[in-house]
Design a protein around this motif. Structure first.
Motif, PDB file in Angstrom:
ATOM      1  N   ALA B 208      22.925  20.815  50.046  1.00  0.00           N
ATOM      2  CA  ALA B 208      23.184  20.601  51.474  1.00  0.00           C
ATOM      3  C   ALA B 208      24.025  19.338  51.627  1.00  0.00           C
ATOM      4  N   ALA B 209      25.252  19.511  52.078  1.00  0.00           N
ATOM      5  CA  ALA B 209      26.142  18.365  52.279  1.00  0.00           C
ATOM      6  C   ALA B 209      25.553  17.448  53.352  1.00  0.00           C
ATOM      7  N   ASP B 210      25.741  16.149  53.141  1.00  0.00           N
ATOM      8  CA  ASP B 210      25.151  15.182  54.069  1.00  0.00           C
ATOM      9  C   ASP B 210      26.106  14.001  54.223  1.00  0.00           C
ATOM     10  N   HIS B 211      27.134  14.203  55.068  1.00  0.00           N
ATOM     11  CA  HIS B 211      28.143  13.163  55.276  1.00  0.00           C
ATOM     12  C   HIS B 211      28.180  12.762  56.757  1.00  0.00           C
ATOM     13  N   ASP B 212      28.917  11.684  57.014  1.00  0.00           N
ATOM     14  CA  ASP B 212      28.945  11.120  58.374  1.00  0.00           C
ATOM     15  C   ASP B 212      29.489  12.102  59.407  1.00  0.00           C
ATOM     16  N   ILE B 213      30.625  12.728  59.064  1.00  0.00           N
ATOM     17  CA  ILE B 213      31.241  13.717  59.968  1.00  0.00           C
ATOM     18  C   ILE B 213      31.591  14.944  59.133  1.00  0.00           C
ATOM     19  N   MET B 214      31.011  16.086  59.452  1.00  0.00           N
ATOM     20  CA  MET B 214      31.300  17.319  58.716  1.00  0.00           C
ATOM     21  C   MET B 214      31.832  18.357  59.693  1.00  0.00           C
ATOM     22  N   LEU B 215      33.004  18.933  59.358  1.00  0.00           N
ATOM     23  CA  LEU B 215      33.636  19.914  60.248  1.00  0.00           C
ATOM     24  C   LEU B 215      33.476  21.330  59.704  1.00  0.00           C
ATOM     25  N   PHE B 216      33.156  22.255  60.596  1.00  0.00           N
ATOM     26  CA  PHE B 216      33.053  23.676  60.270  1.00  0.00           C
ATOM     27  C   PHE B 216      33.806  24.477  61.322  1.00  0.00           C
ATOM     28  N   THR B 217      34.117  25.716  61.002  1.00  0.00           N
ATOM     29  CA  THR B 217      34.804  26.556  61.979  1.00  0.00           C
ATOM     30  C   THR B 217      34.410  28.012  61.838  1.00  0.00           C
ATOM     31  N   LEU B 218      34.254  28.666  62.985  1.00  0.00           N
ATOM     32  CA  LEU B 218      33.909  30.085  63.017  1.00  0.00           C
ATOM     33  C   LEU B 218      34.975  30.919  62.295  1.00  0.00           C
ATOM     34  N   SER B 219      36.236  30.519  62.400  1.00  0.00           N
ATOM     35  CA  SER B 219      37.348  31.250  61.782  1.00  0.00           C
ATOM     36  C   SER B 219      37.080  31.569  60.322  1.00  0.00           C
ATOM     37  N   LYS B 220      36.646  30.564  59.587  1.00  0.00           N
ATOM     38  CA  LYS B 220      36.474  30.749  58.142  1.00  0.00           C
ATOM     39  C   LYS B 220      35.067  31.199  57.801  1.00  0.00           C
ATOM     40  N   CYS B 221      34.099  30.862  58.642  1.00  0.00           N
ATOM     41  CA  CYS B 221      32.720  31.257  58.368  1.00  0.00           C
ATOM     42  C   CYS B 221      32.544  32.761  58.540  1.00  0.00           C
ATOM     43  N   THR B 222      32.959  33.295  59.686  1.00  0.00           N
ATOM     44  CA  THR B 222      32.737  34.722  59.977  1.00  0.00           C
ATOM     45  C   THR B 222      34.031  35.504  60.179  1.00  0.00           C
ATOM     46  N   GLY B 223      35.177  34.794  60.268  1.00  0.00           N
ATOM     47  CA  GLY B 223      36.458  35.463  60.472  1.00  0.00           C
ATOM     48  C   GLY B 223      36.915  35.548  61.917  1.00  0.00           C
ATOM     49  N   HIS B 224      36.149  34.991  62.854  1.00  0.00           N
ATOM     50  CA  HIS B 224      36.516  35.095  64.271  1.00  0.00           C
ATOM     51  C   HIS B 224      37.441  33.953  64.684  1.00  0.00           C
ATOM     52  N   LEU B 260      29.331  31.403  73.749  1.00  0.00           N
ATOM     53  CA  LEU B 260      28.266  32.394  73.867  1.00  0.00           C
ATOM     54  C   LEU B 260      28.424  33.463  72.786  1.00  0.00           C
ATOM     55  N   ARG B 261      29.671  33.878  72.573  1.00  0.00           N
ATOM     56  CA  ARG B 261      29.916  34.909  71.553  1.00  0.00           C
ATOM     57  C   ARG B 261      29.631  34.354  70.159  1.00  0.00           C
ATOM     58  N   ALA B 262      30.037  33.113  69.908  1.00  0.00           N
ATOM     59  CA  ALA B 262      29.778  32.489  68.609  1.00  0.00           C
ATOM     60  C   ALA B 262      28.271  32.409  68.361  1.00  0.00           C
ATOM     61  N   ALA B 263      27.503  32.122  69.418  1.00  0.00           N
ATOM     62  CA  ALA B 263      26.042  32.057  69.282  1.00  0.00           C
ATOM     63  C   ALA B 263      25.501  33.421  68.837  1.00  0.00           C
ATOM     64  N   LYS B 264      26.039  34.473  69.433  1.00  0.00           N
ATOM     65  CA  LYS B 264      25.613  35.833  69.090  1.00  0.00           C
ATOM     66  C   LYS B 264      25.981  36.154  67.633  1.00  0.00           C
ATOM     67  N   ILE B 265      27.200  35.874  67.272  1.00  0.00           N
ATOM     68  CA  ILE B 265      27.699  36.188  65.930  1.00  0.00           C
ATOM     69  C   ILE B 265      26.922  35.415  64.863  1.00  0.00           C
ATOM     70  N   LEU B 266      26.770  34.104  65.082  1.00  0.00           N
ATOM     71  CA  LEU B 266      26.061  33.289  64.091  1.00  0.00           C
ATOM     72  C   LEU B 266      24.588  33.695  64.031  1.00  0.00           C
ATOM     73  N   GLY B 267      24.038  34.088  65.181  1.00  0.00           N
ATOM     74  CA  GLY B 267      22.657  34.564  65.212  1.00  0.00           C
ATOM     75  C   GLY B 267      22.481  35.784  64.324  1.00  0.00           C
ATOM     76  N   ILE B 268      23.426  36.700  64.392  1.00  0.00           N
ATOM     77  CA  ILE B 268      23.345  37.919  63.573  1.00  0.00           C
ATOM     78  C   ILE B 268      23.516  37.590  62.100  1.00  0.00           C
ATOM     79  N   VAL B 269      24.429  36.678  61.801  1.00  0.00           N
ATOM     80  CA  VAL B 269      24.621  36.271  60.404  1.00  0.00           C
ATOM     81  C   VAL B 269      23.311  35.703  59.841  1.00  0.00           C
ATOM     82  N   SER B 270      22.602  34.916  60.646  1.00  0.00           N
ATOM     83  CA  SER B 270      21.327  34.333  60.186  1.00  0.00           C
ATOM     84  C   SER B 270      20.222  35.392  60.104  1.00  0.00           C
TER      85      SER B 270
END
Lengths: 393, 393
Positions: B208-224, B260-270
């Motif tokens: 589990a990465a643990d840095h001061d500022i960590m950036l993520f994006t839906l584009s690369k995580c789920t393709g949206h 709202l859509r990202a919440a739905k998508i990430l919810g399904i992934v989890s």
């Protein structure tokens, strides 16, 4: 005369008393445009959108368009709406979409100033100007552009400049023209027209605006601020290309979900013509009437007067009913402070490049909030301030 | 051996021939992450969202949160997902939402550099670095920060700096650590960790990465990618506050429909754990196997090798299968040009601060595009380039 009868008309005595009971806190009137929510609720499923998991996945929307991330359905809806309302020339213009008109304002600054010279170009707007322009212009300390304050006091001999013309103007609702280019349009001066409030619910539509860069936003047109959708109508292809580039570098485009929903919403506004704007116009007119009544009774404040003009859209003579009220305190030097003492949150005049005796309050809040605002405002009386204890008694 | 049998496996001879017939143009492989679309299509209604006309109208989402425009459902979905994948520490961190991680990268620069000193702070990243960092850092000629190139050649005695650590790295897929802070963490050095590709379909999750500022994006995580949703996990409250302020000034928040859509998508992934990531991992693994086979056969290109590592998420030893292939031309000095001659659009090494003998191609394109890419790549043979006319013959 107290205002109870007005409150009761809208929300009923008990509801209102309950709200007041729970609201010892400040009433924020800072511009969240919730006034039209009831209209959209009444539409039921008519304005519902459905998006499946595999929709809208690509970055790309329309590679044949300068603004390659603009969803074609939205481009069509924007064009249709301007045809219906006839408030701006959209034919033959590029549409650039943004994350609110806030992003487009900055895209326009970038487009008009890049690649830039040794000194940043001056950005000005006639005071009182929209309070966010200075911060939005200066927060990154750009070498391309810098905020230079009131257009009325700007010396054109300083060279190149960008004048932002906000009409109807936020905060004071006046109809504006460029100040610096009025007599003799300087080749060095460039214009951005922020027409966020140029819609029939706020002001008479006296003609189709036709400027180089015109900014609009869904927030003020239909009240959907959470969607963060703005659009620019742009004459020059190179300017549109640079604005697109700015948004590409800043956020690689604009939410497609929001674009799709904006297309649906604007489509309904056009198809259902003139229902939404009629609803909005009546609501704003009622609110302004109530506000002016309170203001007259208290004797403490002044409000701008707006000329009666013929509105091409409604076919009637009408006044402006701006999204904000620009209150002038007649007795107190600090209008914001005066309002705050009665638990009304307002934005003081200094923030708009004007005197502290002015303050801006929203006319677009939810009904309950607006009613409490009127109630508290009515408690401010010339010479002394009543403590509002009459409520519920 | 030709590649026809691979194509046929996926799309059938006639479909492929028809596509090829219509595609005399360049095949773009520039990063639109369409590879996972088929997964989402198969879900049918399970991931559908419905938004009515009166939903999501306010600017505001959660006034108790530092990031006041973050929709609470999305905050919860992001937290859950990081718990499920265990790729980053999210407990006790602020979540700041952005219009893609592109906006958050700039928000982080602003937060780490404002109010700024007499000189802009240097922004560096080890070459080969993400090709957009230089332009995203410099397009507004900010007085707060400026791009200063390869972290490996940066002289720390120059004073304050921000190092961007992109891991797995775009373009070359390597796992990265900060270069400048490696031995002795300088008090003047600040870090941004861009972890867009730190997900199980691309690389083993080793902790589990643990840095001061960590950036993520839906584009690369789920393709949206079209949703333009990125998020930052931020340790320091003041940094989170400034990042929020940047997004407030830049766009007054982030599309609520997308949130709202990202919440739905990430919810399904989890909830559907580990289906999506398993699907993605198999797909990427297959594509990399095919690519390596073509590369071996042609003898013209080199590709990075990735170490076998234990992935905590899958419980298996696995290689990396990055979202991009970082091709090295063995014979030609200009890899981009070599590929372009065979109608493959790639981004040349120079754009990444590296040699022109390298070029980046996407591994995340739609299946048809990826297959055509392989076909065209296989036509490039050592010494001479075949004309690809064998197709359909």
């Amino acid at each position: 005369m107290r205002l109870e009868h007005i409150h009761f008309k809208f929300i009923g005595k008990h509801t209102f008393a309950r709200i007041m009971h729970h609201s010892h806190s400040l009433i924020p009137t800072s511009g969240d445009p919730m006034a039209f929510e009831a209209f959209w609720r009444k539409l039921g499923d008519k304005c519902t959108i459905v998006i499946s998991g595999s929709d809208l996945m690509s970055y790309l929307s329309d590679m044949g368009n300068v603004c390659w991330f603009l969803v074609p359905e939205l481009a069509e809806a924007i064009n249709n709406l301007h045809h219906v309302v006839d408030n701006a020339v959209s034919d033959g213009r590029h549409i650039v979409i943004g994350t609110g008109s806030t992003q487009l304002y900055q895209a326009a600054l970038y487009a008009l100033s890049s690649p830039g010279g040794p000194e940043p170009i001056s950005v000005v707007s006639a005071a009182p100007y929209y309070s966010q322009y200075p911060a939005e212009t200066d927060y990154l300390r750009s070498g391309l552009y810098k905020w230079d304050g009131d257009a009325n006091t700007f010396d054109k001999n300083n060279g190149a400049y960008i004048e932002v013309v906000n009409s109807p103007n936020n905060p004071d609702g006046t109809i504006r023209e460029a100040v610096l280019a009025k007599v003799n349009r300087s080749a060095e001066g460039k214009l951005i027209h922020d027409l966020a409030y140029y819609w029939p619910q706020y002001t008479p539509i006296t003609g189709a605006a036709d400027h180089d860069i015109m900014l609009f936003t869904l927030s003020k047109c239909t009240g959907h601020a959470g969607s963060r959708i703005g659009w620019a109508l742009v004459k020059d292809t190179e300017v549109a290309r640079k604005m697109t580039r700015f948004i590409e570098l800043g956020s690689i485009g604009v939410s497609k979900e929001s674009q799709l929903r904006a297309a649906k919403i604007l489509g309904i506004v056009s198809d259902d013509y003139p229902n939404f704007f009629e609803y909005g116009r009546r609501l704003m007119s009622e609110r302004w009437n109530m506000l002016r009544q309170v203001i007259r009774q208290s004797g403490v404040f002044g409000l701008p007067e707006y000329p009666l003009e013929y509105c091409n859209f409604t076919g009637k003579f009408t006044n402006s009913h701006p999204g904000f009220a620009w209150l002038e305190s007649k007795e107190d030097e600090d209008c914001e402070k005066l309002l705050r003492a009665e638990r009304i949150m307002a934005r003081g005049g200094r923030r708009f490049g004007a005197d502290a005796k002015y303050a801006r309050v929203s006319m677009l809040s939810r009904e309950e909030i607006f009613n409490i605002f009127l109630e508290r405002l009515s408690a401010i009386q010339g010479g002394s301030i009543s403590n509002g204890k009459h409520l519920g008694s």
